[in-house]
Structure formats: C-alpha cells, structure tokens
Design a protein around this motif. Structure first.
Motif, short mmCIF file in Angstrom:
data_model
loop_
_atom_site.label_atom_id
_atom_site.label_comp_id
_atom_site.label_asym_id
_atom_site.label_seq_id
_atom_site.Cartn_x
_atom_site.Cartn_y
_atom_site.Cartn_z
N ASP A 48 -37.27 1.27 -31.85
CA ASP A 48 -37.62 2.65 -32.17
C ASP A 48 -38.55 3.25 -31.13
OD1 ASP A 48 -36.24 3.15 -34.62
OD2 ASP A 48 -37.63 1.80 -35.64
N PRO A 49 -38.37 4.54 -30.80
CA PRO A 49 -39.26 5.19 -29.84
C PRO A 49 -40.73 5.10 -30.20
CG PRO A 49 -37.31 6.54 -30.18
CD PRO A 49 -37.23 5.41 -31.19
N VAL A 50 -41.06 5.15 -31.49
CA VAL A 50 -42.47 5.11 -31.87
C VAL A 50 -43.11 3.79 -31.47
CG1 VAL A 50 -42.11 4.23 -34.23
CG2 VAL A 50 -44.10 5.67 -33.73
N TRP A 51 -42.37 2.70 -31.47
CA TRP A 51 -42.90 1.42 -30.98
C TRP A 51 -43.19 1.51 -29.49
CZ3 TRP A 51 -42.08 -4.23 -32.43
CH2 TRP A 51 -42.30 -4.43 -33.80
N ARG A 52 -42.25 2.06 -28.74
CA ARG A 52 -42.43 2.14 -27.29
C ARG A 52 -43.64 2.98 -26.93
NH1 ARG A 52 -36.96 4.22 -24.81
NH2 ARG A 52 -38.32 4.31 -22.96
N PHE A 155 -49.75 12.03 -27.48
CA PHE A 155 -49.19 10.70 -27.22
C PHE A 155 -47.84 10.81 -26.52
CE2 PHE A 155 -51.61 9.15 -31.22
CZ PHE A 155 -52.77 9.05 -30.49
N LEU A 156 -47.02 11.76 -26.96
CA LEU A 156 -45.70 11.93 -26.36
C LEU A 156 -45.82 12.47 -24.93
CD1 LEU A 156 -42.62 11.88 -26.56
CD2 LEU A 156 -42.72 14.16 -27.61
N THR A 157 -46.66 13.47 -24.73
CA THR A 157 -46.86 14.04 -23.40
C THR A 157 -47.35 12.98 -22.42
OG1 THR A 157 -47.34 16.25 -24.29
CG2 THR A 157 -48.14 15.77 -22.08
N ALA A 163 -45.62 6.68 -18.49
CA ALA A 163 -44.90 5.45 -18.80
C ALA A 163 -43.93 5.10 -17.69
CB ALA A 163 -44.15 5.60 -20.12
N ARG A 164 -43.56 3.84 -17.63
CA ARG A 164 -42.60 3.41 -16.61
C ARG A 164 -41.23 4.03 -16.85
NH1 ARG A 164 -44.37 -2.93 -17.07
NH2 ARG A 164 -46.11 -2.89 -15.59
N GLU A 165 -40.82 4.10 -18.13
CA GLU A 165 -39.51 4.66 -18.48
C GLU A 165 -39.70 5.69 -19.59
OE1 GLU A 165 -36.60 1.71 -19.39
OE2 GLU A 165 -37.08 0.47 -17.65
N PRO A 166 -39.78 6.96 -19.26
CA PRO A 166 -39.95 8.00 -20.29
C PRO A 166 -38.79 8.01 -21.28
CG PRO A 166 -40.37 8.88 -18.09
CD PRO A 166 -39.76 7.52 -17.90
N LEU A 167 -39.04 8.60 -22.43
CA LEU A 167 -38.00 8.75 -23.44
C LEU A 167 -36.99 9.80 -23.00
CD1 LEU A 167 -40.19 8.91 -26.69
CD2 LEU A 167 -39.14 6.88 -25.68
N SER A 168 -35.76 9.66 -23.45
CA SER A 168 -34.78 10.74 -23.29
C SER A 168 -35.14 11.86 -24.25
CB SER A 168 -33.37 10.22 -23.60
OG SER A 168 -33.27 9.91 -24.99
N ASP A 169 -34.50 13.00 -24.09
CA ASP A 169 -34.77 14.13 -24.99
C ASP A 169 -34.49 13.75 -26.44
OD1 ASP A 169 -35.52 15.64 -22.82
OD2 ASP A 169 -33.63 16.76 -22.70
N ALA A 170 -33.39 13.04 -26.66
CA ALA A 170 -33.03 12.63 -28.03
C ALA A 170 -34.05 11.64 -28.58
CB ALA A 170 -31.63 12.02 -28.05
#
Length: 292
Positions: A48-52, A155-157, A163-170
């Motif tokens: 899950d993205p929240v873990w990352r 946190f998201l910004t 981060a080394r690998e940002p999240l995708s838009d989704a």
C-alpha cells in the motif's frame, strides 16, 4: 570488504540508533516489537502507498512542513500553545506522534483503534479560549480536518520530492484515500480521498488562516531554536531548509519566512534532499521490522 567498511557500518548503525531513540524514545525496540510482530488483521499492507510514504525518511521534512502549516490556523495554534507542551517536552510530543503514526499505519487494527481511542480521549480535554476570544476544542471536526489535510499534504509532498521512487498519480490518490481511514476514526467528517480534493480542502481553509504571534513563535522554535545539541543542528537545519522549500508561497508571509525561489531551488531543495538521504541511509540499518 574495505578497511573503512566496519567503521562506516558502525557509524551508520550508531546514527540510526540515535535517530530512532530521538523519534521513538528509549523504549523504541519494545514499541517496534509490538507494532511489527503482533499477530492480527491490519488496515494496510506492504504494497500500500501509505506504507511506502510513512516508512520513508521524507517524513522528517514533511513533518516540519506540516507543523508550520498547522500553526497558521489561530484556533489550532491556540490549542497547541496552551496544551501541547511543545517547548517543554518537544521530543516527548514527537515520540507520541511517531508512535501513533506507526501504530495506525503498520500495526494491527486492534492496536490502531486503541491508539485512536487514547488520542480522542485527550482531544476531549483540550479546549479553551484563543487570544482573539473565540473558543476552541481539539475534538472539533473542523480543526481535526485542518490538522489531517496539512499532515497528509505535507507527507505526500515531501515523499514526492525526496523519495527515491515517487508515487504515481493513481498511487498518490490511493495514499490520500488510505490516510482518510484513520482520519474518520479520529472524528474527521468527510475527509478528502483524492489529491485534488486534498488541495481543494486546504484552499478552502485559507480565509481562516493568519500569522498570529503564537504561530511565528512556533516557527522560530522549529526553524531557529530547536532543542538540539550543537552537533545535530547542521543536519536538522538542512531538513528544515527542505521543509521550508516545500511551503506554498501564501504560507510564507504570515510566518515571516522569505520567498526566495532561486535560492531554494539551488540550495534549499538540494540540502533537504541530501539530509533526507542521510537519514534514510542511517535508519535503514535500524529497520524496526527487523526486531530480534
């Protein structure tokens, strides 16, 4: 193995332990064992993205940014100034916040709900009157929403920038949706579930925001006079520079922070990125998931 590797490894592990002790407290290992080793259903999992996001070192500058933004709401800031003891016990407050985030993100649902119940109980006792005469209550869903959206956005910004690998838009939308799970449990009514909704909610709050004396005092405490030994101040200053570089322009003037886009692009962001990378490097050696 080179001759320097044992020295580097030891320094890395020592720095990791020091950071973990500051953020999680002297009983960090006991807390980590409860969070990571307890059996039971969890709201979220490793994919899950929240873990990352919440497991990454980008939470450090993100947390500073969140506190700066939160201070701009006069009623939220009045509650913090009167009840949180952020000056007298800043590390204790950080450790309690860190434990709450870790428990509700990585822990079992049972433990997460226990942590949420404790926070809600504390919120019920935090109430008073702001310097402008308006009453405030930490349990007010409107103020809870402000705290939630500033944290989620910060946190998201920070993750997307450092981060080394940002999240995708989704994945970013999924992150906002996932942190809304805990927000609802805390008493937030109808939290945003997309990045667009998150940013729109923050924009809706802007007419309520102001740079009060308490907010500017909190900013000075966070950015100029943090309770740190001299050796730790340069690293913290780099994280703080990275946090300020992420603040929107409209948040600067109320806190009397300069808007220097060129300097921040050339200096602030690289400093923040470098400091976050060092924290990530150090804390990887002290991964709480590897509790013996």
């Amino acid at each position: 193995m080179t001759l320097l590797e044992p020295i580097t490894s030891g320094a890395r592990r020592g720095l990791g332990r020091a950071l973990r002790s500051r953020v999680a407290g002297e009983d960090a290992q006991t807390k980590a064992a409860r969070i990571w080793q307890s059996e039971g259903e969890r709201w979220f999992g490793p994919d899950d993205p929240v873990w990352r996001v919440h497991a990454d070192a980008a939470m450090f500058p993100g947390g500073i940014r969140a506190l700066l933004l939160q201070s701009l709401h006069p009623l939220a800031m009045a509650g913090v100034a009167a009840h949180s003891g952020y000056k007298g016990d800043p590390w204790g407050r950080l450790q309690r916040t860190s434990e709450f985030l870790a428990t509700t993100t990585f822990g079992t649902i049972e433990h997460a709900q226990e942590a949420i119940a404790r926070v809600r109980s504390i919120h019920e006792r935090v109430r008073g009157t702001a310097p402008d005469g308006r009453p405030y209550a930490a349990s007010d869903p409107h103020l809870l929403l402000w705290v939630h959206v500033t944290e989620a956005d910060s946190f998201l910004t920070s993750f997307q920038r450092y981060a080394r690998e940002p999240l995708s838009d989704a994945e970013a939308d999924t992150y906002v949706e996932q942190v809304a799970v805990v927000a609802r449990q805390l008493g937030v009514v109808d939290p945003p579930t997309t990045v667009a909704g998150l940013r729109a909610t923050i924009e809706d709050f802007r007419p309520e925001l102001a740079g009060t004396p308490a907010a500017r005092e909190a900013a000075r405490f966070l950015l100029v006079n943090p309770p740190l030994p001299p050796a730790a101040r340069p690293g913290y200053a780099a994280l703080a520079a990275g946090a300020v570089a992420m603040l929107p322009r409209w948040a600067r003037r109320p806190l009397r922070l300069p808007w220097l886009p060129v300097t921040e692009h050339v200096v602030g962001r690289p400093l923040g990125g470098a400091a976050t990378a060092v924290v990530r490097w150090a804390m990887h050696a002290e991964d709480p998931r590897q509790v013996s």
